[in-house]
Enzyme design. Structure first.
Site, PDB file in Angstrom:
ATOM      1  N   LYS A 175       0.854  -1.194   0.000  1.00  0.00           N
ATOM      2  CA  LYS A 175       0.000   0.000   0.000  1.00  0.00           C
ATOM      3  C   LYS A 175       0.882   1.233   0.000  1.00  0.00           C
ATOM      4  O   LYS A 175       1.467   1.591   1.015  1.00  0.00           O
ATOM      5  CB  LYS A 175      -0.919   0.050   1.215  1.00  0.00           C
ATOM      6  CG  LYS A 175      -1.975   1.140   1.064  1.00  0.00           C
ATOM      7  CD  LYS A 175      -2.486   1.695   2.361  1.00  0.00           C
ATOM      8  CE  LYS A 175      -1.816   2.950   2.823  1.00  0.00           C
ATOM      9  NZ  LYS A 175      -1.842   4.104   1.918  1.00  0.00           N
ATOM     10  N   GLU A 178      -1.123   7.558  -0.100  1.00  0.00           N
ATOM     11  CA  GLU A 178      -2.208   8.090  -0.935  1.00  0.00           C
ATOM     12  C   GLU A 178      -1.733   9.279  -1.770  1.00  0.00           C
ATOM     13  O   GLU A 178      -2.340   9.612  -2.783  1.00  0.00           O
ATOM     14  CB  GLU A 178      -3.419   8.490  -0.072  1.00  0.00           C
ATOM     15  CG  GLU A 178      -3.151   9.451   1.072  1.00  0.00           C
ATOM     16  CD  GLU A 178      -2.724   8.727   2.360  1.00  0.00           C
ATOM     17  OE1 GLU A 178      -2.073   7.656   2.264  1.00  0.00           O
ATOM     18  OE2 GLU A 178      -3.045   9.238   3.447  1.00  0.00           O
ATOM     19  N   GLY A 228       6.628   4.946   8.372  1.00  0.00           N
ATOM     20  CA  GLY A 228       5.788   6.136   8.469  1.00  0.00           C
ATOM     21  C   GLY A 228       5.968   6.782   9.835  1.00  0.00           C
ATOM     22  O   GLY A 228       6.987   6.576  10.500  1.00  0.00           O
ATOM     23  N   GLU A 231       3.157   8.039  15.230  1.00  0.00           N
ATOM     24  CA  GLU A 231       1.739   8.006  15.611  1.00  0.00           C
ATOM     25  C   GLU A 231       1.024   6.851  14.884  1.00  0.00           C
ATOM     26  O   GLU A 231       0.297   6.058  15.503  1.00  0.00           O
ATOM     27  CB  GLU A 231       1.137   9.349  15.182  1.00  0.00           C
ATOM     28  CG  GLU A 231      -0.233   9.618  15.672  1.00  0.00           C
ATOM     29  CD  GLU A 231      -0.796  10.879  15.008  1.00  0.00           C
ATOM     30  OE1 GLU A 231      -0.051  11.637  14.357  1.00  0.00           O
ATOM     31  OE2 GLU A 231      -2.010  11.058  15.139  1.00  0.00           O
ATOM     32  N   THR A 232       1.258   6.722  13.586  1.00  0.00           N
ATOM     33  CA  THR A 232       0.624   5.625  12.843  1.00  0.00           C
ATOM     34  C   THR A 232       1.209   4.282  13.275  1.00  0.00           C
ATOM     35  O   THR A 232       0.489   3.282  13.373  1.00  0.00           O
ATOM     36  CB  THR A 232       0.799   5.821  11.313  1.00  0.00           C
ATOM     37  OG1 THR A 232       0.401   7.145  10.968  1.00  0.00           O
ATOM     38  CG2 THR A 232      -0.027   4.838  10.522  1.00  0.00           C
ATOM     39  N   GLY A 233       2.503   4.268  13.563  1.00  0.00           N
ATOM     40  CA  GLY A 233       3.143   3.036  14.020  1.00  0.00           C
ATOM     41  C   GLY A 233       2.484   2.498  15.281  1.00  0.00           C
ATOM     42  O   GLY A 233       2.250   1.291  15.428  1.00  0.00           O
ATOM     43  N   GLU A 250       9.399   1.273  10.890  1.00  0.00           N
ATOM     44  CA  GLU A 250      10.430   2.278  10.617  1.00  0.00           C
ATOM     45  C   GLU A 250       9.762   3.629  10.798  1.00  0.00           C
ATOM     46  O   GLU A 250       8.955   4.036   9.966  1.00  0.00           O
ATOM     47  CB  GLU A 250      10.931   2.141   9.170  1.00  0.00           C
ATOM     48  CG  GLU A 250      11.752   0.914   8.901  1.00  0.00           C
ATOM     49  CD  GLU A 250      13.113   0.997   9.559  1.00  0.00           C
ATOM     50  OE1 GLU A 250      13.601   2.114   9.821  1.00  0.00           O
ATOM     51  OE2 GLU A 250      13.682  -0.065   9.834  1.00  0.00           O
ATOM     52  N   CYS A 284      13.225  11.102   7.304  1.00  0.00           N
ATOM     53  CA  CYS A 284      13.163  10.593   8.672  1.00  0.00           C
ATOM     54  C   CYS A 284      14.510  10.740   9.389  1.00  0.00           C
ATOM     55  O   CYS A 284      14.558  10.948  10.598  1.00  0.00           O
ATOM     56  CB  CYS A 284      12.747   9.136   8.668  1.00  0.00           C
ATOM     57  SG  CYS A 284      13.744   8.132   7.558  1.00  0.00           S
ATOM     58  N   GLU A 385       9.292  15.858  15.628  1.00  0.00           N
ATOM     59  CA  GLU A 385       9.661  15.730  14.216  1.00  0.00           C
ATOM     60  C   GLU A 385       8.772  16.675  13.409  1.00  0.00           C
ATOM     61  O   GLU A 385       7.551  16.479  13.335  1.00  0.00           O
ATOM     62  CB  GLU A 385       9.461  14.288  13.749  1.00  0.00           C
ATOM     63  CG  GLU A 385       9.938  14.082  12.338  1.00  0.00           C
ATOM     64  CD  GLU A 385       9.621  12.700  11.800  1.00  0.00           C
ATOM     65  OE1 GLU A 385       8.473  12.251  11.937  1.00  0.00           O
ATOM     66  OE2 GLU A 385      10.538  12.071  11.239  1.00  0.00           O
TER      67      GLU A 385
END
Ligand code: NAD
Length: 490
Positions: A175, A178, A228, A231-233, A250, A284, A385
Site C-alpha cells: 500500500k 495516498e 511512516g 503516531e501511525t506506528g 520504521e 526521517c 519531528e
C-alpha cells in the site's frame, strides 16, 4: 495518466469504482488518477497473495535462483527507465529531480540487485548437540507480507521492503502513500512485463484508515512492514495485536548532527546542509538538531547561513532546485505551526521562517529553509519531528555535553559526528543511542548496511542481511541418529 490497481496479475478498478487524483504539490496540477480502494479490494489482494504463496512455485527454496534472476531483471528495468520514473516521482512528491534521478531510482535498483545476490544464499545453521543427532535450522519465508510506505521516498522505501521480502520467497501486498502511489504501480508494470506469477506482487491504492487498517487487521496477512510516522506506528501495533501480527516499524526521528571544533569545517557545513534540507527536510533521518562546539560557533554559523541563503527553492522538475515543495497544505501548516511555537517558546529565527514570496512559489506548498537559535533543548521545535526544512542550532562544550544533548530525545534513528579525531568520532558513535551514526558524512544509506531505529524510532531493520532475515522465520529440524532410543512411553 490513468492507472488501475495491480491485484492477482490483473489491472483493476476499485470495487467501489471511486478514484483519487494525484496532485503535484508544487503547482496543483493533476499528475495521475488512481483507484481508491477499500476493504473489499484488500480482501482480493490478500487472497491473491495467499494463493500465490501457498502454491509453492514462488516460495519454495527450489525457486531461489529463479527469484534471484527476476529481481535482477527488475533492477535492470528500473535503471533503463530512470528518467521517466524520476520525473513521475518528483511530480507527485514535490522532491527535486536532482534527488530522484541521481539517488532514489538508482538506489532502488541497487536494492533489487543486492537481494537478488543474496536470494540463493539464505541458509540456516547446524546446531551442535552433545548426542548422536543432526540438528539444523532452516530459514523459511513468512508468507503474505502487507507493506505500508510513506510519501517521502515512494519507490525507494517500497524497494527496501519488496526486494528482501520477495528474495526470501514471500508474497506481497503493497500500500503506497495516498499522495504518491504512481511508482509503486510502475513497479507492478515491471513485474508483470517480466512474467512474475500472478499474486506474488500486488499493489492496492488508497488511504491509511481504510486500506492500511484492512491490511493490518487481516488474518491472512502474516506480517506488516510499515514505514511512516510514530503516531501511525503506534496505531498499527494496537491493531496488529488482534491477530498477533509480526510487525516491523520504521518511524520518525530527530537526528542530532554533532560538529566538533576539530572538524573539517567546509565538509561539516556541506554535510549539515544536506542533512537538514535534503528533500526539503521531509526525511526521517534528517539532521534537524545541529550541535556545534562553542569554539567554532561563529565560523560555522556564518558559513551555514551563507550557504542556506543560496539554496534555490523551486519546481521539482528544475535541475537547479535544491528545495522542492512539501507534500501537502496540511504538512505546510504543520511546519508553520512548529515555527510559530518555536518563536513563542523563546527561539530566534535567523533565516527563513516563512513561505517564499516569489510568484513561482505561489501555487505550491513551499517553505523557506529555516534556522533557529536560542532554543531550549526541551522545546517542541527541538523534540518534535517537524518534517520540513527547519533546523535548530545548539551550542555545546566538549564530548560529554554533546552526547548528553544528542541523546535527549525519545527518537533514535540516525545522526552524525564531524571530527578529524577518529578516536573521538568512534567514542561518540558508540555513546549515541541511534540505529545509524555517520562519522564525517550524513544521510548516506547503502543497501548493504542495516538501517533502523533505537528507542521510539522503530523496531526491526531494513537493508543489509538483517532485513532479509526479518522476512524469514526459523525452523529447527532434529534428525535422530541413535539406534537405541529411550522413549518415555515404551
Ligand atoms: P504516515 O504515518 O502518515 O503514513 C505512512 C503510511 O501509513 C501511508 O501509506 C498512510 O496511508 C498509512 N497510514 C496512515 N494511517 C494509517 C493507519 N491508521 N493504518 C494503517 N496505515 C496507515 O506518514 P507520512 O506522513 O506518509 O510519512 C512521514 C513519516 O514517515 C515521518 O514520521 C517519517 O519520519 C517517517 N519515515 C520513516 C522512515 C524510516 O525508515 N524510519 C523513512 C521515511 C519516513
Amino acid at each position: 495518466m490513468d492507472y488501475g490497481m495491480y491485484i492477482g496479475g490483473e489491472w483493476t478498478p476499485s470495487a467501489s469504482a471511486r478514484r483519487m487524483e494525484i496532485i503535484c504539490p508544487a503547482d496543483g496540477a493533476v499528475v495521475a488518477v488512481v483507484p481508491e480502494a477499500d476493504r473489499e479490494d484488500v480482501q482480493l489482494a490478500v487472497a491473491a497473495a495467499r494463493a500465490a504463496f501457498d502454491a509453492d512455485d514462488w516460495s519454495s527454496h527450489l525457486q531461489a535462483p529463479f527469484r534471484a534472476k527476476l529481481l535482477r531483471q527488475v533492477a535492470g528495468a528500473l535503471r533503463e527507465d530512470v528518467d521517466r520514473l524520476a520525473e513521475l516521482e518528483s511530480l507527485s512528491s514535490g522532491k527535486p529531480i536532482m534527488e530522484t534521478s541521481v539517488i532514489d531510482i538508482h538506489l532502488a535498483a541497487d536494492c533489487f540487485e543486492y537481494y537478488a545476490d543474496l536470494a540463493a544464499h539464505i541458509g540456516g545453521r547446524q546446531v551442535p548437540l552433545a548426542q548422536q543427532a543432526l540438528d539444523f535450522t532452516l530459514r523459511e519465508p513468512i508468507g503474505v507480507i502487507g507493506m505500508i510506505v510513506p510519501f517521502n521516498f515512494p519507490l525507494l522505501l517500497a524497494a527496501f521492503k519488496v526486494a528482501p521480502a520477495l528474495a526470501a520467497g514471500n508474497t506481497v501486498v503493497l500500500k503506497p502513500s495516498e499522495y504518491t502511489p504512481i511508482t509503486a504501480l510502475e513497479l507492478a508494470k515491471v513485474c508483470e512485463r517480466l512474467g512474475m506469477s500472478a499474486g506474488v506482487f500486488n499493489v492496492v491504492t488508497g488511504y491509511g484508515r481504510s486500506v492500511g487498517e484492512a491490511l493490518v487487521t487481516h488474518d491472512a496477512v502474516d506480517k506488516i512492514s510499515f514505514t511512516g510516522s510514530a503516531e501511525t506506528g503506534r496505531r498499527i501495533m494496537e491493531l496488529g495485536a488482534g491477530t498477533l501480527k509480526k510487525i516491523t516499524l520504521e518511524l520518525g526521528g530527530k537526528g542530532p548532527n554533532i560538529v566538533f571544533a576539530d572538524c573539517d569545517l567546509a565538509q561539516a557545513v556541506s554535510g549539515a546542509l544536506t542533512g537538514a534540507f535534503m528533500n526539503q527536510g521531509e526525511v526521517c533521518i534528517a539532521g534537524t538538531r545541529i550541535l556545534v562546539e562553542r569554539a567554532i560557533w561563529d565560523d560555522f554559523m556564518t558559513a551555514f547561513l551563507e550557504r542556506t541563503a543560496k539554496l534555490k527553492i523551486g519546481h521539482p522538475l528544475s535541475w537547479d532546485t535544491n528545495v522542492g515543495a512539501l507534500i501537502s497544505g496540511k504538512q505546510l501548516e504543520k511546519v508553520e505551526y512548529f515555527v510559530k511555537q518555536g518563536i513563542e517558546q523563546g527561539g530566534r529565527v535567523l533565516c527563513g521562517g516563512k513561505r517564499p514570496d516569489s510568484p513561482e512559489a505561489a501555487g505550491g506548498f513551499f517553505y523557506e529553509p529555516t534556522v533557529f537559535v536560542d532554543v531550549s533543548p526541551d522545546a517542541d521545535v527541538c523534540q518534535e519531528e517537524i518534517f520540513g526544512p527547519v533546523v535548530v542550532m545548539l551550542p555545546f562544550e566538549g564530548e560529554e555535553e554533546a552526547v548528553a544533548l544528542a541523546n535527549r530525545s525519545r527518537y533514535g534513528l540516525a545522526g552524525g559526528v564531524w571530527t578529524t579525531d577518529i578516536k573521538k568520532g568512534l567514542r561518540t558513535a558508540r555513546r549515541l543511542k541511534l540505529g545509524t551514526v555517520w562519522v564525517n558524512n550524513y544521510n548516506l544509506l547503502r543497501v548493504e548496511a542495516p538501517f533502523g531505529g533505537y528507542r521510539q524510532s522503530g523496531m526491526g531493520r531494513e537493508l543489509g542481511v538483517e532485513a532479509l532475515l526479518d522476512y524469514t522465520q526459523v525452523k529447527n529440524v532434529y534428525v535422530e541418529l541413535e539406534d537405541e532410543i529411550l522413549y518415555l512411553y515404551e
